[in-house]
Structure formats: structure tokens, C-alpha cells
Design a protein around this motif. Structure first.
Motif, PDB file in Angstrom:
ATOM      1  N   ALA A  55       0.853  -1.274  -0.045  1.00  0.00           N
ATOM      2  CA  ALA A  55       0.015   0.002   0.069  1.00  0.00           C
ATOM      3  C   ALA A  55       0.887   1.150   0.006  1.00  0.00           C
ATOM      4  N   ARG A  56       1.822   1.407   0.659  1.00  0.00           N
ATOM      5  CA  ARG A  56       2.747   2.502   0.814  1.00  0.00           C
ATOM      6  C   ARG A  56       3.668   2.737  -0.501  1.00  0.00           C
ATOM      7  N   LEU A  57       4.098   1.369  -1.254  1.00  0.00           N
ATOM      8  CA  LEU A  57       4.624   1.653  -2.471  1.00  0.00           C
ATOM      9  C   LEU A  57       3.480   2.178  -3.496  1.00  0.00           C
ATOM     10  N   ARG A  58       2.313   1.664  -3.443  1.00  0.00           N
ATOM     11  CA  ARG A  58       1.320   2.239  -4.158  1.00  0.00           C
ATOM     12  C   ARG A  58       1.355   3.732  -4.151  1.00  0.00           C
ATOM     13  N   ASP A  59       1.384   4.348  -3.085  1.00  0.00           N
ATOM     14  CA  ASP A  59       1.163   5.664  -2.605  1.00  0.00           C
ATOM     15  C   ASP A  59       2.337   6.401  -3.305  1.00  0.00           C
ATOM     16  N   ARG A  60       3.443   5.568  -3.550  1.00  0.00           N
ATOM     17  CA  ARG A  60       4.525   6.530  -3.915  1.00  0.00           C
ATOM     18  C   ARG A  60       4.800   6.189  -5.502  1.00  0.00           C
ATOM     19  N   GLY A  61       3.775   5.732  -6.152  1.00  0.00           N
ATOM     20  CA  GLY A  61       3.660   5.524  -7.394  1.00  0.00           C
ATOM     21  C   GLY A  61       4.196   4.166  -7.937  1.00  0.00           C
ATOM     22  N   HIS A  62       4.444   3.148  -7.270  1.00  0.00           N
ATOM     23  CA  HIS A  62       4.749   1.733  -7.687  1.00  0.00           C
ATOM     24  C   HIS A  62       3.695   0.833  -7.732  1.00  0.00           C
ATOM     25  N   GLU A  63       3.055   0.533  -8.667  1.00  0.00           N
ATOM     26  CA  GLU A  63       1.971  -0.291  -8.729  1.00  0.00           C
ATOM     27  C   GLU A  63       2.266  -1.898  -8.600  1.00  0.00           C
ATOM     28  N   LEU A  64       2.569  -2.320  -7.244  1.00  0.00           N
ATOM     29  CA  LEU A  64       3.057  -3.667  -7.096  1.00  0.00           C
ATOM     30  C   LEU A  64       1.885  -4.359  -6.088  1.00  0.00           C
ATOM     31  N   THR A  65       1.938  -5.609  -6.645  1.00  0.00           N
ATOM     32  CA  THR A  65       0.873  -6.548  -5.589  1.00  0.00           C
ATOM     33  C   THR A  65       1.517  -6.819  -4.396  1.00  0.00           C
ATOM     34  N   THR A  66       0.864  -7.567  -3.482  1.00  0.00           N
ATOM     35  CA  THR A  66       1.435  -8.098  -2.248  1.00  0.00           C
ATOM     36  C   THR A  66       2.447  -9.019  -2.344  1.00  0.00           C
ATOM     37  N   GLU A  67       2.159  -9.932  -3.393  1.00  0.00           N
ATOM     38  CA  GLU A  67       3.010 -10.965  -3.700  1.00  0.00           C
ATOM     39  C   GLU A  67       4.508 -10.400  -4.588  1.00  0.00           C
ATOM     40  N   ASP A  68       4.328  -9.271  -5.095  1.00  0.00           N
ATOM     41  CA  ASP A  68       5.442  -8.678  -5.789  1.00  0.00           C
ATOM     42  C   ASP A  68       6.339  -8.401  -4.412  1.00  0.00           C
ATOM     43  N   VAL A  69       5.576  -7.708  -3.342  1.00  0.00           N
ATOM     44  CA  VAL A  69       6.403  -7.046  -2.254  1.00  0.00           C
ATOM     45  C   VAL A  69       7.112  -8.200  -1.578  1.00  0.00           C
ATOM     46  N   ARG A  70       6.249  -9.231  -1.355  1.00  0.00           N
ATOM     47  CA  ARG A  70       6.764 -10.525  -0.585  1.00  0.00           C
ATOM     48  C   ARG A  70       7.921 -11.144  -1.157  1.00  0.00           C
ATOM     49  N   GLU A  71       7.901 -11.103  -2.534  1.00  0.00           N
ATOM     50  CA  GLU A  71       9.119 -11.457  -3.289  1.00  0.00           C
ATOM     51  C   GLU A  71      10.606 -10.617  -2.857  1.00  0.00           C
ATOM     52  N   GLY A  72      10.109  -9.461  -3.210  1.00  0.00           N
ATOM     53  CA  GLY A  72      11.215  -8.365  -2.686  1.00  0.00           C
ATOM     54  C   GLY A  72      11.838  -8.588  -1.257  1.00  0.00           C
TER      55      GLY A  72
END
Length: 364
Positions: A55-72
Motif C-alpha cells: 500500500a505504501r509503495l502504491r502511494d509512491r507511484g509503484h503499482e505492485l501486488t502484495t506478492e511482488d512485495v513479498r518476493e522483494g
């Protein structure tokens, strides 16, 4: 699970992110679109779950899913950069203060799978049988107490003597003539009343003399004075019990330590299998016979005694917590005083017919 970023510094460099957690090394992460930097910056603002981070990354303009973030996050975890946020501490302010340095140390090895508090809990639940509380053994006791090992059984038969004061700092002038092991146990109780310590004033001459002390022991550590075969006596006892051994000492100009992991590494008796017999009528046999008969006065001075104790303690820590693999399992690590204590490891041979290795019980 909430994730926490470990203490680190970073800076953008072209399309890469340069990140430093351990000053001895810098990590260079490819980051052409700035997502890694944004993830690291977002984590640095405070612990968060993958869902919250997305959610925080989307607020900063990066449209990532929770799964994308989990992998990161898992990628950062593989580099040792993140850990569980909610299990850094033991949950008791008194214990957190007592173990502050231990918790900080294990922060270098913590991960999403295992927290720094997990390592310390493992120590607090451990039982170490310490053989000998003299030169290296007295320093070993102090290190184990500093770790906060929950239970110690101390074994020795000597009394405190004036000659001990060059290297053994558990004892005082008023202790001369007293049982070392009783005084060492008193020191532990005064140092940390939370440690359960037992003193055993006993001469060890055979494996059966240790059999009743092995119940619930996680590691046997230290070294005993005695004849040239005393370590083989200890070796047989630990092999019967299936309990790891870490031991060490000093020759005339060498410091040595080693460990045995029953059923995994070769043992001390294996190490004897390629040694010349003292009965051999060869130069090697004669040399070994002379070496075994050589009487060495104890030349263990304070800094060397402390080094022996700390080397044994650190290898014991590896066995107790698994923060890294045992480094001296099945090998003799020698530090040569004549070359500035430069370490050199020599593996034990593996004897397929070793009668001591045949005693190891099946691992549970």
C-alpha cells in the motif's frame, strides 16, 4: 508477519543501489526503476507487513501486488537485510537489558525465519557440561555465563593453588586450598543467579565416570588434566551419549582446539588411526613415544588461557544455537605461537573401523 529493516545505509549510484549493512562489504543491487530503493526507504520508516508495504509503495507511484512485495522482501532476507520485527527482544525488560549485547550479536544472523531472540532463548534453555575449570576452563565458564547458558554442570578435582593466579581469574587469595569447582559454581551464581549451576568434584578416569552426568546435556566443553589418553576417555563417553564435544589446550608452543559431532564428524579416536604406534621401531614411533613421555610444565599464561577458553566457547556457541556451522568439527585447529598465532586446520582421518564411532546411538 511484520518485517523490519536492519541498520544499514544506502545511496543511489546510476542504475544501482549501493547498500551497506556490514562495513566489511557493500552490496550493489540493480535498480533501474528505483523500486528497490523505494522499498528500502519505506521499510526504514518502520516495521510493516507485506500488505502494508504494498500500500505504501502504491502511494509512491509503484503499482505492485502484495506478492511482488513479498518476493522483494524475501530477496532482502536472502542478503541478511531484514528480520522479524516483533521478536527482537525477549519480552522482559530486565532480560532484554541483561542480554542486550547477545541480542545485538545475533542480529547479524537473524532473518525472517529465525529472530535474534530465538538464538538467546536457545542458550537460556541449553545445558553444557564443562570439564575442567582451570586455565582455559575458567575463561570458558565466564564466557558461557556471559552467553546466559541456562544450565551448567562443572567438573574438576583440583583445589585452588597460588600458581593458578597467573591465568585463572575466577579465584581469589582467600580461595587457596578450596575446591576449584565449588568456587567456580559460586562465581556463576554471584554473576547470574538465573543460571542453574552444579559443581561435581570428581576425578575422571574412565567413560563411566561421566555417564551419570550426560542426561540432558547439549554440549560437553573444556579439557581435563590427566594421562595422555584422558581425551580418549572423554571421547568415548560423548560418543556413547551422542553429545558433541569441544575441547582444547596448549602444548609447549601451540594452542589447539577441536570438536567432535558424533555420527557426523570423525572423532578423537579416528585421529589416532594414522598416528605411528609408540611401539614401532621407526623414527616416527620413537618420536611419538618420547612425546607421550615428555613432562610439560603448564606454560599457559593469562592471554593464551583466555584465548583457549574463548575459542572453545565460540565453537560451543555454534553447536548450541546453529548461528553458523561448527568450524572445528572433525579437525584440529592449531594456532602457532611462533608464527603469531596463525591458525591452521588439519582434518581428522575417518576410520571406518573406529570402535568409538560405532558406539554412537541413532540420532533422534
Amino acid at each position: 508477519m511484520r518485517v523490519r529493516l536492519k541498520d544499514c545505509a544506502w545511496e543511489r549510484f546510476g542504475d544501482d543501489l549501493i547498500l551497506v549493512h556490514d562495513p566489511r562489504e557493500a552490496l550493489t543491487l540493480a535498480d533501474p526503476d528505483g523500486i528497490v530503493r523505494t522499498l528500502v526507504e519505506t521499510l526504514s520508516a518502520g516495521p510493516a507487513t507485506p500488505e502494508e508495504l504494498a500500500a505504501r509503495l502504491r502511494d509512491r507511484g509503484h503499482e505492485l501486488t502484495t506478492e511482488d512485495v513479498r518476493e522483494g522482501v524475501l530477496g532482502l532476507d536472502s542478503l541478511g537485510l531484514v528480520e522479524k520485527a516483533d521478536d527482537q527482544w525477549l519480552g522482559d525488560s530486565r532480560l532484554d537489558e541483561r542480554h542486550f549485547s547477545n541480542l545485538t550479536f545475533f542480529g547479524a544472523y537473524s532473518s525472517l525465519e529465525r529472530s535474534r531472540a530465538d538464538f538467546v532463548r536457545k542458550l537460556r534453555d541449553a545445558h553444557v557440561l564443562v570439564l575442567g575449570v582451570g586455565g582455559g576452563g575458567s575463561s570458558l565458564v565466564q564466557c558461557l555465563a556471559g552467553f546466559g547458558v541456562g544450565r551448567l554442570t562443572l567438573v574438576d578435582r583440583d583445589d585452588v593453588a597460588p600458581r593458578n593466579f597467573a591465568r585463572q581469574f575466577l579465584y581469589r587469595h582467600a580461595d587457596i586450598g578450596r575446591s576449584k569447582v565449588e568456587r567456580a559454581a559460586e562465581w556463576v551464581r554471584d554473576y547470574d543467579p538465573g543460571i542453574d549451576v552444579r559443581a561435581v568434584d570428581r576425578w575422571i578416569s574412565g567413560p563411566d565416570d561421566l555417564a551419570d552426568l550426560m542426561d540432558g546435556v547439549d554440549v560437553v566443553a573444556g579439557g581435563l588434566d590427566g594421562g595422555p589418553d584422558i581425551q580418549l576417555v572423554v571421547n568415548e563417553a560423548i560418543m556413547r551419549a551422542g553429545v558433541p564435544l569441544v575441547c582444547g589446550g596448549m602444548g609447549r608452543t601451540e594452542v589447539m582446539y577441536c570438536s567432535v559431532d558424533p555420527g557426523v564428524s570423525p572423532c578423537l579416536l579416528c585421529d589416532e588411526s594414522d598416528q605411528p604406534s609408540p611401539a614401532e621401531q621407526t623414527s616416527a614411533g620413537v618420536a611419538r613415544r618420547l612425546s607421550r613421555g615428555l613432562r610439560l610444565n603448564n606454560a599457559l599464561i593469562a592471554p593464551i588461557a583466555m584465548q583457549v577458553g574463548s575459542l572453545i566457547a565460540y565453537e560451543t556457541l555454534r553447536y548450541l544455537t546453529g548461528f553458523e556451522r561448527p568450524r572445528a568439527a572433525g579437525q584440529r585447529v592449531i594456532l602457532d605461537l611462533r608464527t603469531g598465532l596463525t591458525p591452521q586446520a588439519t582434518p581428522f582421518p575417518r576410520d571406518p573401523d573406529c570402535r568409538a564411532c560405532a558406539l554412537v546411538p541413532e540420532r533422534r
